[in-house]
Design an enzyme around this catalytic site. Structure first.
Site, mmCIF file in Angstrom:
data_model
loop_
_atom_site.group_PDB
_atom_site.id
_atom_site.type_symbol
_atom_site.label_atom_id
_atom_site.label_comp_id
_atom_site.label_asym_id
_atom_site.label_seq_id
_atom_site.Cartn_x
_atom_site.Cartn_y
_atom_site.Cartn_z
ATOM 1 N N ASP A 68 0.824 -1.218 0.000
ATOM 2 C CA ASP A 68 0.000 0.000 0.000
ATOM 3 C C ASP A 68 0.857 1.266 0.000
ATOM 4 O O ASP A 68 0.436 2.302 -0.516
ATOM 5 C CB ASP A 68 -0.951 -0.005 1.199
ATOM 6 C CG ASP A 68 -2.028 -1.056 1.042
ATOM 7 O OD1 ASP A 68 -3.085 -0.740 0.474
ATOM 8 O OD2 ASP A 68 -1.795 -2.210 1.443
ATOM 9 N N GLU A 99 -4.992 4.578 2.086
ATOM 10 C CA GLU A 99 -3.760 3.789 1.896
ATOM 11 C C GLU A 99 -2.926 3.794 3.176
ATOM 12 O O GLU A 99 -2.333 2.778 3.544
ATOM 13 C CB GLU A 99 -2.937 4.309 0.708
ATOM 14 C CG GLU A 99 -3.659 4.341 -0.656
ATOM 15 C CD GLU A 99 -4.180 2.988 -1.139
ATOM 16 O OE1 GLU A 99 -3.994 1.975 -0.463
ATOM 17 O OE2 GLU A 99 -4.811 2.962 -2.220
ATOM 18 N N TYR A 106 -1.554 -3.284 8.045
ATOM 19 C CA TYR A 106 -0.608 -4.364 7.765
ATOM 20 C C TYR A 106 0.630 -4.277 8.674
ATOM 21 O O TYR A 106 1.281 -5.292 8.905
ATOM 22 C CB TYR A 106 -0.255 -4.383 6.275
ATOM 23 C CG TYR A 106 -1.475 -4.716 5.430
ATOM 24 C CD1 TYR A 106 -2.272 -5.821 5.760
ATOM 25 C CD2 TYR A 106 -1.873 -3.950 4.333
ATOM 26 C CE1 TYR A 106 -3.415 -6.127 5.024
ATOM 27 C CE2 TYR A 106 -3.008 -4.253 3.597
ATOM 28 C CZ TYR A 106 -3.775 -5.339 3.946
ATOM 29 O OH TYR A 106 -4.909 -5.652 3.228
ATOM 30 N N GLU A 174 -3.883 -2.530 -7.873
ATOM 31 C CA GLU A 174 -5.051 -2.672 -6.999
ATOM 32 C C GLU A 174 -5.991 -3.743 -7.544
ATOM 33 O O GLU A 174 -6.533 -4.546 -6.786
ATOM 34 C CB GLU A 174 -5.782 -1.329 -6.876
ATOM 35 C CG GLU A 174 -4.945 -0.281 -6.158
ATOM 36 C CD GLU A 174 -5.646 1.053 -5.988
ATOM 37 O OE1 GLU A 174 -6.221 1.543 -6.986
ATOM 38 O OE2 GLU A 174 -5.608 1.629 -4.881
ATOM 39 N N GLU A 208 -10.478 -0.598 -1.692
ATOM 40 C CA GLU A 208 -9.790 -0.814 -2.978
ATOM 41 C C GLU A 208 -10.786 -0.809 -4.141
ATOM 42 O O GLU A 208 -10.498 -0.304 -5.222
ATOM 43 C CB GLU A 208 -8.993 -2.126 -2.973
ATOM 44 C CG GLU A 208 -7.839 -2.174 -1.979
ATOM 45 C CD GLU A 208 -6.828 -1.043 -2.117
ATOM 46 O OE1 GLU A 208 -6.835 -0.347 -3.141
ATOM 47 O OE2 GLU A 208 -6.047 -0.834 -1.171
ATOM 48 N N HIS A 211 -11.317 2.720 -4.912
ATOM 49 C CA HIS A 211 -10.165 3.341 -5.580
ATOM 50 C C HIS A 211 -10.156 2.960 -7.064
ATOM 51 O O HIS A 211 -9.872 3.787 -7.924
ATOM 52 C CB HIS A 211 -8.845 2.890 -4.941
ATOM 53 C CG HIS A 211 -8.751 3.200 -3.474
ATOM 54 N ND1 HIS A 211 -7.813 2.622 -2.649
ATOM 55 C CD2 HIS A 211 -9.493 4.040 -2.681
ATOM 56 C CE1 HIS A 211 -7.975 3.087 -1.412
ATOM 57 N NE2 HIS A 211 -8.994 3.937 -1.403
HETATM 58 FE FE LIG Z 1 -4.687 0.084 -0.222
HETATM 59 FE FE LIG Z 2 -5.939 1.491 -3.013
#
Ligand SMILES: [Fe+2]
Ligand SMILES: [Fe+2]
Length: 335
Positions: A68, A99, A106, A174, A208, A211
């Protein structure tokens, strides 16, 4: 015009209300990492996962650790710089926040899944050291570096180069790399494993999807304003790019499934990626190429259920916090 090399700051009259609407829709979907609970995952990692599944998870973590941040980097250096719409920049501001939220998610995943400090740094270096993760990162760098020196979109060729970067990150990074990884997570969820990661993935998946939808709408607007950019040659390059992204993701798959995982196979994953690739091609206004079917029933459910589940769980908080209603949120076909 959307790719004019200038800085349009005028929001009234609004030239691109569709991007403003995407921005408004996207700020209804705010979550925080405090809502993610990895404690059951920790028990599963210790007691339930077999070594083959543990290898799969380790590779997923290695991909998620930096992916990301790469997307965010390209967003700031390229999308934000070249898309001349204050409405779209509002959406990109929210996307950048998303993001960073994914990066933080993560990071939490690395901390929870990899208590060993050496394993943690191995995960963060994976994009340099683990060949199957490096291949994916190198693919991103290739398209990012190709427009490094692009200061002003002052010619058709330069605008085409930028459009390729935009298409690459939406459709391939993505749209394929992340979707491939989501499929592994939902495969595990289907076996009752790692509920914390599955919950986090529900929210990341939804972000996502948005996006991708926004980038596809930008590409559609560019296509309307600059039809001369979308030549046969460009479409051939896009097809080759998508083909390469599938190959790169399949190299990752071969690594992830090195020891074999019952119920998953490279053949099934390839079919799933081809199915996703066809969706991306259609979103790009191009023809399907692979005519693959979705081989993963757990992803078919994913297409329709998370939104309902998400709102069943959170609609009260949402209405309190943002005055949102279920009906006012717009998602693409994945939901
Ligand atoms: Fe992302
Ligand atoms: Fe994204």
């Amino acid at each position: 015009m959307l790719l004019s090399p200038e800085l349009n700051l005028t929001l009234r009259p609004m030239q691109y209300p569709q991007f403003f609407k995407l921005y408004k829709d996207s700020i209804k979907n705010i979550w925080t990492t405090e809502e993610i609970d990895f404690s059951i995952d920790y028990e599963h990692l210790r007691d339930k996962l077999n070594p083959k599944e543990a290898h799969l998870v380790k590779r997923l973590v290695a991909f998620f650790a930096t992916a990301d941040n790469l997307v965010a980097h390209n967003l700031v250096l390229n999308f934000y710089k070249h898309i001349n719409s204050p409405e779209y920049r509002m959406f990109l501001g929210k996307q950048l926040f998303d993001e960073m939220l994914h990066v933080e998610t993560y990071l939490l995943l690395v901390d929870n899944y990899l208590p060993d400090l050496a394993e943690r740094s191995e995960a963060f270096d994976a994009y340099k050291n683990i060949p199957s993760v490096k291949l994916k990162a190198d693919f991103c760098f290739k398209y990012m570096d190709s427009i490094n020196n692009l200061d002003r979109l002052s010619s058709t060729q330069k605008r085409q180069q930028f459009v390729e970067n935009l298409i690459c990150f939406a459709s391939c990074v993505e749209g394929l790399f992340f979707f491939g990884s989501f499929a592994y997570v939902y495969f595990l969820r289907n076996k009752g494993l790692l509920p914390g990661l599955a919950t986090a993935t529900n929210w990341v998946f939804r972000d996502e999807t948005m996006h991708i939808e926004a980038a596809m709408q930008a590409i559609q607007a560019i296509r309307n304003e600059y039809p001369e950019l979308f030549t046969k040659e460009l479409e051939e390059r896009v097809e080759a790019m998508i083909e390469e992204a599938i190959e790169v993701e399949m190299a990752f798959c071969e690594d992830v499934l090195t020891f074999g995982v019952s119920g998953l196979s490279p053949k099934l994953m390839k079919e799933y990626l081809c199915y996703c690739a066809d969706q991306r091609l259609v979103q790009l206004g191009m023809n399907k190429k692979y005519f693959a079917k979705n081989p993963f029933p757990f992803m078919v459910l994913q297409d329709v259920q998370p939104l309902t589940n998400f709102f069943e769980k959170r609609v009260t908080e949402y209405q309190k916090g943002f005055g949102a209603s279920k009906e006012s949120v717009v998602f693409n076909e994945s939901f």
